[in-house]
Design an enzyme around this catalytic site. Structure first.
Site, PDB file in Angstrom:
ATOM      1  N   ASP A  82      95.558  68.128  81.243  1.00 46.67           N
ATOM      2  CA  ASP A  82      96.849  67.493  81.510  1.00 46.67           C
ATOM      3  C   ASP A  82      97.407  66.921  80.205  1.00 46.67           C
ATOM      4  O   ASP A  82      96.701  66.211  79.477  1.00 46.67           O
ATOM      5  CB  ASP A  82      96.607  66.378  82.552  1.00 46.67           C
ATOM      6  N   HIS A  83      98.657  67.238  79.910  1.00 48.23           N
ATOM      7  CA  HIS A  83      99.335  66.751  78.693  1.00 48.23           C
ATOM      8  C   HIS A  83      98.549  67.034  77.419  1.00 48.23           C
ATOM      9  O   HIS A  83      98.298  66.129  76.617  1.00 48.23           O
ATOM     10  CB  HIS A  83      99.664  65.252  78.808  1.00 48.23           C
ATOM     11  N   HIS A 179     105.715  58.326  84.687  1.00 48.99           N
ATOM     12  CA  HIS A 179     104.276  58.090  84.819  1.00 48.99           C
ATOM     13  C   HIS A 179     103.987  56.602  85.004  1.00 48.99           C
ATOM     14  O   HIS A 179     104.678  55.759  84.442  1.00 48.99           O
ATOM     15  CB  HIS A 179     103.544  58.561  83.550  1.00 48.99           C
ATOM     16  N   GLY A 180     102.963  56.293  85.774  1.00 49.22           N
ATOM     17  CA  GLY A 180     102.510  54.910  85.902  1.00 49.22           C
ATOM     18  C   GLY A 180     102.971  54.261  87.200  1.00 49.22           C
ATOM     19  O   GLY A 180     103.499  54.925  88.089  1.00 49.22           O
ATOM     20  N   GLY A 210     104.170  62.284  87.486  1.00 49.97           N
ATOM     21  CA  GLY A 210     104.436  60.897  87.863  1.00 49.97           C
ATOM     22  C   GLY A 210     104.643  60.762  89.362  1.00 49.97           C
ATOM     23  O   GLY A 210     105.538  60.058  89.822  1.00 49.97           O
ATOM     24  N   ASN A 231     101.688  65.999  90.495  1.00 46.22           N
ATOM     25  CA  ASN A 231     100.663  65.258  89.766  1.00 46.22           C
ATOM     26  C   ASN A 231     100.616  63.803  90.232  1.00 46.22           C
ATOM     27  O   ASN A 231     101.642  63.125  90.246  1.00 46.22           O
ATOM     28  CB  ASN A 231     100.995  65.244  88.266  1.00 46.22           C
ATOM     29  N   VAL A 232      99.415  63.362  90.561  1.00 51.43           N
ATOM     30  CA  VAL A 232      99.207  61.953  90.909  1.00 51.43           C
ATOM     31  C   VAL A 232      97.972  61.446  90.182  1.00 51.43           C
ATOM     32  O   VAL A 232      96.899  62.080  90.251  1.00 51.43           O
ATOM     33  CB  VAL A 232      99.052  61.779  92.442  1.00 51.43           C
TER      34      VAL A 232
HETATM   35  P1  13P Z   1     101.106  59.065  87.870  1.00 51.80           P
HETATM   36  O1  13P Z   1      99.938  58.376  87.215  1.00 51.80           O
HETATM   37  O2  13P Z   1     102.361  58.285  87.734  1.00 51.80           O
HETATM   38  O3  13P Z   1     100.819  59.477  89.261  1.00 51.80           O
HETATM   39  O4  13P Z   1     101.372  60.400  87.020  1.00 51.80           O
HETATM   40  C1  13P Z   1     100.341  61.335  86.903  1.00 51.80           C
HETATM   41  C2  13P Z   1     100.787  62.484  86.084  1.00 51.80           C
HETATM   42  O5  13P Z   1     101.924  62.909  86.131  1.00 51.80           O
HETATM   43  C3  13P Z   1      99.793  63.115  85.209  1.00 51.80           C
HETATM   44  O6  13P Z   1     100.346  64.109  84.424  1.00 51.80           O
END
Ligand code: 13P
Length: 285
Positions: A82-83, A179-180, A210, A231-232
């Site tokens: 991820d990222h 995100h967050g 996010g 994505n969570v």
């Molecule tokens: P959240 O932590 O906001 O759910 O986002 C996760 C995310 O997008 C990981 O790439």
């Protein structure tokens, strides 16, 4: 069953649901994600954030046992970086067996994002791995980057050109999430027309980053408009943390291994509720 995201997301696109991608960072949190998917008979993606992988266990240590868990799971499981912004590290992850990677060059100008992403798409082909990329920029709550500025939204025309030029398997688009953890009671405003415009011009599955705190209605509508991967991370982590805090209050002498084991089992219920919302329950093959 260990799979890449490619087939998983194409099926989701054809059948009109989303596959959940949940951030894990160690074996327990990965086991919690697989447990939730198994309970729900759902395909699932384990998202290993590049910065977590680098900070806690590197890919050569962490990946093999998670792949083993995925192989033995009775439902399809993908492992996705991820990222990934560090190209050399991302390539190491592919060598270590990641079935999917996200190359995040979204901080670069468009042509540079295209160039970097295209080179990863070509490199990943050798491994049969799928590639996700990003156009637009999801902010992070609390960084001061804000999450209502028009500048961070994905421009549909740019996204469509990006897909054509790179050949990515999935594209993260920015249409209002961040995100967050959101402030208490805040529900983000999603610009669904961005997703609809890209969706109507391409077959490539689109990704909502996010996902935590987005709200059920936003998630349902996002899927109806063409989102096939959600994505969570934050909500799963908070569930683990809150369980630990509560359990220590109730039983300060709890055995530590028992505490961790119960934390991931409890938090996996949050993953199950997202699976239900995403419509992937019972879609395992
Ligand atoms: P959240 O932590 O906001 O759910 O986002 C996760 C995310 O997008 C990981 O790439």
């Amino acid at each position: 069953m260990y799979e890449s995201m490619r087939g998983m997301l194409q099926k989701a696109r054809q059948e009109g649901y989303a596959v959940m991608a949940i951030n894990a960072f160690d074996l327990e949190s990965a086991a919690g994600v697989i447990h939730a998917a198994t309970e729900m008979r759902s395909p699932i993606i384990i998202d290993l954030l590049q910065d977590h992988v680098k900070a806690y266990f590197d890919c050569d240590v962490l990946t093999r046992p998670i792949i083993r868990m995925a192989q033995e799971a009775p439902v399809p499981v993908a492992i996705n970086l991820d990222h990934g912004s560090d190209v050399a590290h991302l390539k190491r992850c592919l060598h270590e067996g990641f079935s999917s990677v996200m190359i995040d060059a979204s901080g670069h100008a468009f042509e540079e994002n295209v160039r970097i992403t295209r080179s990863i798409v070509e490199f990943a082909q050798e491994f049969g791995a799928s590639v996700e990329a990003e156009v637009g920029s999801m902010g992070l709550v609390g960084t001061g980057a804000g999450f209502t500025e028009a500048a961070m939204y994905t421009n549909p025309d740019v996204a469509i050109e990006f897909i054509q030029k790179t050949g990515v398997d999935a594209l993260a688009v920015s249409f209002g999430s961040t995100h967050g953890d959101y402030p208490q009671g805040y529900v983000p405003t999603f610009h669904f027309e961005i997703v609809e415009a890209i969706r109507s011009a391409t077959d490539v599955p689109l990704v909502l980053h996010g996902g935590s705190g987005s709200g059920a209605e936003n998630i349902r509508r996002a899927i109806a408009c063409g989102i096939n991967k959600i994505n969570v991370g934050t909500d799963y982590m908070i569930a683990q943390r809150d369980f630990v805090a509560k359990a220590l209050q109730t039983d300060p002498d709890i055995e530590y291994p028992e505490l961790l084991h119960r934390a991931y089992l409890e938090a996996s219920k949050v993953v199950q509720s997202y699976i239900e919302l995403a419509g992937s329950k019972g879609r395992a093959w």
